[in-house]
Design a protein around this motif. Structure first.
Motif, PDB file in Angstrom:
ATOM      1  N   ALA A 164      14.091 -27.698  -5.975  1.00  0.00           N
ATOM      2  CA  ALA A 164      14.753 -26.673  -5.160  1.00  0.00           C
ATOM      3  C   ALA A 164      16.079 -27.189  -4.592  1.00  0.00           C
ATOM      4  CB  ALA A 164      13.832 -26.213  -4.037  1.00  0.00           C
ATOM      5  N   TYR A 165      16.075 -28.426  -4.111  1.00  0.00           N
ATOM      6  CA  TYR A 165      17.306 -29.001  -3.556  1.00  0.00           C
ATOM      7  C   TYR A 165      18.393 -29.113  -4.630  1.00  0.00           C
ATOM      8  CZ  TYR A 165      20.556 -32.408  -1.607  1.00  0.00           C
ATOM      9  OH  TYR A 165      21.700 -33.046  -1.178  1.00  0.00           O
ATOM     10  N   PHE A 166      18.030 -29.654  -5.778  1.00  0.00           N
ATOM     11  CA  PHE A 166      19.018 -29.818  -6.842  1.00  0.00           C
ATOM     12  C   PHE A 166      19.477 -28.469  -7.407  1.00  0.00           C
ATOM     13  CE2 PHE A 166      16.987 -34.111  -7.121  1.00  0.00           C
ATOM     14  CZ  PHE A 166      18.090 -34.816  -6.667  1.00  0.00           C
ATOM     15  N   ASP A 167      18.551 -27.520  -7.567  1.00  0.00           N
ATOM     16  CA  ASP A 167      18.941 -26.182  -8.044  1.00  0.00           C
ATOM     17  C   ASP A 167      19.991 -25.567  -7.124  1.00  0.00           C
ATOM     18  OD1 ASP A 167      16.983 -26.397 -10.020  1.00  0.00           O
ATOM     19  OD2 ASP A 167      15.767 -24.732  -9.268  1.00  0.00           O
ATOM     20  N   ARG A 168      19.678 -25.596  -5.833  1.00  0.00           N
ATOM     21  CA  ARG A 168      20.538 -24.950  -4.838  1.00  0.00           C
ATOM     22  C   ARG A 168      21.894 -25.653  -4.724  1.00  0.00           C
ATOM     23  NH1 ARG A 168      17.096 -25.595  -1.217  1.00  0.00           N
ATOM     24  NH2 ARG A 168      17.885 -27.486  -0.268  1.00  0.00           N
ATOM     25  N   THR A 169      21.879 -26.962  -4.658  1.00  0.00           N
ATOM     26  CA  THR A 169      23.108 -27.709  -4.422  1.00  0.00           C
ATOM     27  C   THR A 169      23.994 -27.781  -5.661  1.00  0.00           C
ATOM     28  OG1 THR A 169      21.870 -29.027  -2.810  1.00  0.00           O
ATOM     29  CG2 THR A 169      24.039 -29.859  -3.475  1.00  0.00           C
ATOM     30  N   LEU A 170      23.373 -27.915  -6.834  1.00  0.00           N
ATOM     31  CA  LEU A 170      24.148 -28.062  -8.066  1.00  0.00           C
ATOM     32  C   LEU A 170      24.351 -26.751  -8.807  1.00  0.00           C
ATOM     33  CD1 LEU A 170      22.579 -31.384  -9.394  1.00  0.00           C
ATOM     34  CD2 LEU A 170      24.718 -31.084  -8.104  1.00  0.00           C
ATOM     35  N   ASN A 171      23.718 -25.687  -8.315  1.00  0.00           N
ATOM     36  CA  ASN A 171      23.851 -24.361  -8.917  1.00  0.00           C
ATOM     37  C   ASN A 171      23.446 -24.357 -10.393  1.00  0.00           C
ATOM     38  OD1 ASN A 171      24.409 -21.615  -8.794  1.00  0.00           O
ATOM     39  ND2 ASN A 171      26.496 -21.907  -9.540  1.00  0.00           N
ATOM     40  N   THR A 172      22.300 -24.967 -10.657  1.00  0.00           N
ATOM     41  CA  THR A 172      21.737 -24.988 -11.999  1.00  0.00           C
ATOM     42  C   THR A 172      20.224 -25.059 -11.867  1.00  0.00           C
ATOM     43  OG1 THR A 172      21.850 -26.048 -14.178  1.00  0.00           O
ATOM     44  CG2 THR A 172      21.907 -27.514 -12.270  1.00  0.00           C
TER      45      THR A 172
END
Length: 192
Positions: A164-172
């Protein structure tokens, strides 16, 4: 004995791994691996093999077929099982690089504490700069192209470095595998 068409198809096909996110976790999004393998075979993939219940599929396909496969498999899962999940793919050559370039192995980290986050698309540098290196000490990460190398010295269970953190922050879309799974998939891709 293979026919000429089969030999031609084998020569034109490449090895890939598909990494599905969020299936058979905590009793949610149940998907038998045999059903998943059948979907890949129905899509035209060959030599389809799965590894453990978390959605790892190694197969052969032409590049043309592979290009549209993530969307096609996601649609088939939704049609047959009622939920939609991300599908991230890598070639065998990309997997060779991923295994070779893990920065935490070079620094002597315990392999049992290593993971890799596979991104659906490589983020731009501005998005990477938004990641907080102090978000979840003592955990550390290193983004390299479409992968995030992760080191969880105290274990992954309490880390704040999650999909969730990486999806949200990296927009992928990110899906994470432990190093043992990465190693096994690498062996399967190499035909070991």
């Amino acid at each position: 004995m293979q026919t000429r068409d089969q030999e031609s198809n084998a020569a034109a096909s490449h090895r890939y791994v598909a990494l599905l996110r969020g299936i058979n976790v905590g009793g949610h999004h149940r998907l038998p691996m045999r059903d998943l393998a059948t979907m890949f075979e129905a899509a035209g993939c060959e030599d389809v093999r799965t590894y453990i219940q978390s959605g790892n599929v190694v197969f052969r396909a032409s590049q043309e077929l592979a290009d549209g496969l993530p969307a096609r498999i996601a649609e088939a899962i939704e049609a047959n099982h009622g939920f939609r999940i991300p599908v991230v793919m890598r070639t065998a050559a990309e997997f060779d690089r991923i295994v070779r370039d893990n920065p935490f192995i070079a620094s002597g980290a315990d392999r049992a504490t290593l993971h890799v986050g596979f991104l659906a698309a490589a983020p731009d540098p501005g998005q990477i700069a938004k990641l907080d290196p102090d978000r979840s000490p003592p955990d550390v990460f290193d983004v390299r192209g479409g992968e995030i190398y992760l080191h969880f010295p105290a274990g992954v269970a309490r880390s704040k470095l999650d999909n969730a953190y990486f999806d949200r922050t990296l927009n992928t879309v990110c899906t994470i595998r432990n190093w043992r799974t990465v190693g096994k998939l690498h062996e399967m891709l190499r035909g070991v």
